[in-house]
Design an enzyme around this catalytic site. Structure first.
Site, PDB file in Angstrom:
ATOM      1  N   ALA A 113       0.835  -1.247   0.019  1.00  0.00           N
ATOM      2  CA  ALA A 113      -0.009   0.016   0.095  1.00  0.00           C
ATOM      3  C   ALA A 113       0.915   1.306   0.025  1.00  0.00           C
ATOM      4  CB  ALA A 113      -0.770  -0.024   1.207  1.00  0.00           C
ATOM      5  N   GLU A 133      -6.577  -4.578  -8.478  1.00  0.00           N
ATOM      6  CA  GLU A 133      -5.889  -4.903  -7.334  1.00  0.00           C
ATOM      7  C   GLU A 133      -7.349  -4.915  -6.428  1.00  0.00           C
ATOM      8  OE1 GLU A 133      -1.405  -3.132  -6.692  1.00  0.00           O
ATOM      9  OE2 GLU A 133      -3.268  -1.903  -6.458  1.00  0.00           O
TER      10      GLU A 133
END
Length: 260
Positions: A113, A133
């Site tokens: 992230a 994703e």
């Protein structure tokens, strides 16, 4: 920052380095990413369907899964890649692949992230793969996010770096202006992302990315999410809200694990 972010011990497991008489070793950011990735792969079991993330941190996890398959320590793994780049990496490592059409439920996804807030909300997509994703990680039973401690923020957008939004190429300037006006009170500046050659960056899905740069907190994230998605021309945004089940953070003092 990391200490304040993880101050609630009831939600955090800290695996610190053992005391040592030798001088401390300063790890690089990439080494910290690798530590977090390898820890996440410890949750992988034979027979699982895995979401394979994209980016510099997730790459280490995919490499490790490939290594364990080659050594026979993992068997009957099926990977669902979140980008063409990850697909190519997995094929080179001999990881069997499939897609969501054939596996609508995924046992575990591992990905990195760009930002993580104290509530495990994420910003992703600075690598350009946010749509795939989100499709993969939104259907998994468990989503482990792996980061180094530089990715921890007090609120999403707090790093001052890009908050990505994938948009259709048609009249992208119109869409970008809508996005910028939406977060005008947060000092938003919307910019089209370019590639290394100075041309418009094109995602695996043939779309553009508009990066939002925010000077202030945007407030209620769900309200912000809904408002973005209501704009015609927006495909998806890079806020992953209430999706991660576990965050693994690698820092110079050790590994921190935070569960939802």
């Amino acid at each position: 920052m990391a200490i304040a972010w993880s101050e609630k011990a009831s939600y955090v497991e800290v695996l610190s380095r053992p005391p040592s008489l030798s001088p401390p070793v300063i790890l690089t950011q990439d080494e910290l990413k690798k530590i977090a990735a390898y820890k996440a792969v410890e949750f992988v079991e034979s027979g699982m369907v895995l979401g394979l993330g994209t980016g510099s941190t997730a790459k280490h996890a995919v490499d490790r899964i490939g290594e364990l398959l080659r050594l026979g320590k993992l068997k009957n793994i099926v990977g669902i890649p979140t980008s063409k780049k990850t697909q190519e990496q997995a094929i080179s490592l001999g990881i069997p692949l499939s897609d969501l059409d054939h596996h609508s439920t995924i046992d575990l996804a591992i990905d990195g992230a760009d930002e993580v807030d104290p509530h495990l909300n994420l910003v992703k997509g600075r690598g350009g793969s946010l749509l795939r994703e989100k499709m993969v990680e939104g259907t998994c039973k468990k989503f482990i996010c792996i980061v180094d401690e530089s990715k921890l923020v007090k609120h999403l957008g707090g790093s001052g770096l890009a908050m990505p939004v994938e948009v259709v190429p048609f009249c992208w300037k119109f869409t970008a202006n809508k996005l910028q006006n939406l977060f005008e009170d947060s000092g938003c500046v919307a910019k089209l992302r370019n590639d290394s050659k100075g041309k418009s960056f094109v995602t695996d899905n043939g779309n553009y990315i508009v990066d939002l740069y925010l000077k202030k907190d945007i407030g209620d994230l769900q309200v912000a999410s809904d408002a973005i998605l209501r704009i015609a021309g927006v495909v998806e945004h890079g806020m992953f809200l209430d999706m991660a089940t576990t965050i693994i953070v690698a820092g110079e003092l050790g590994i921190t694990i935070k569960n939802k």
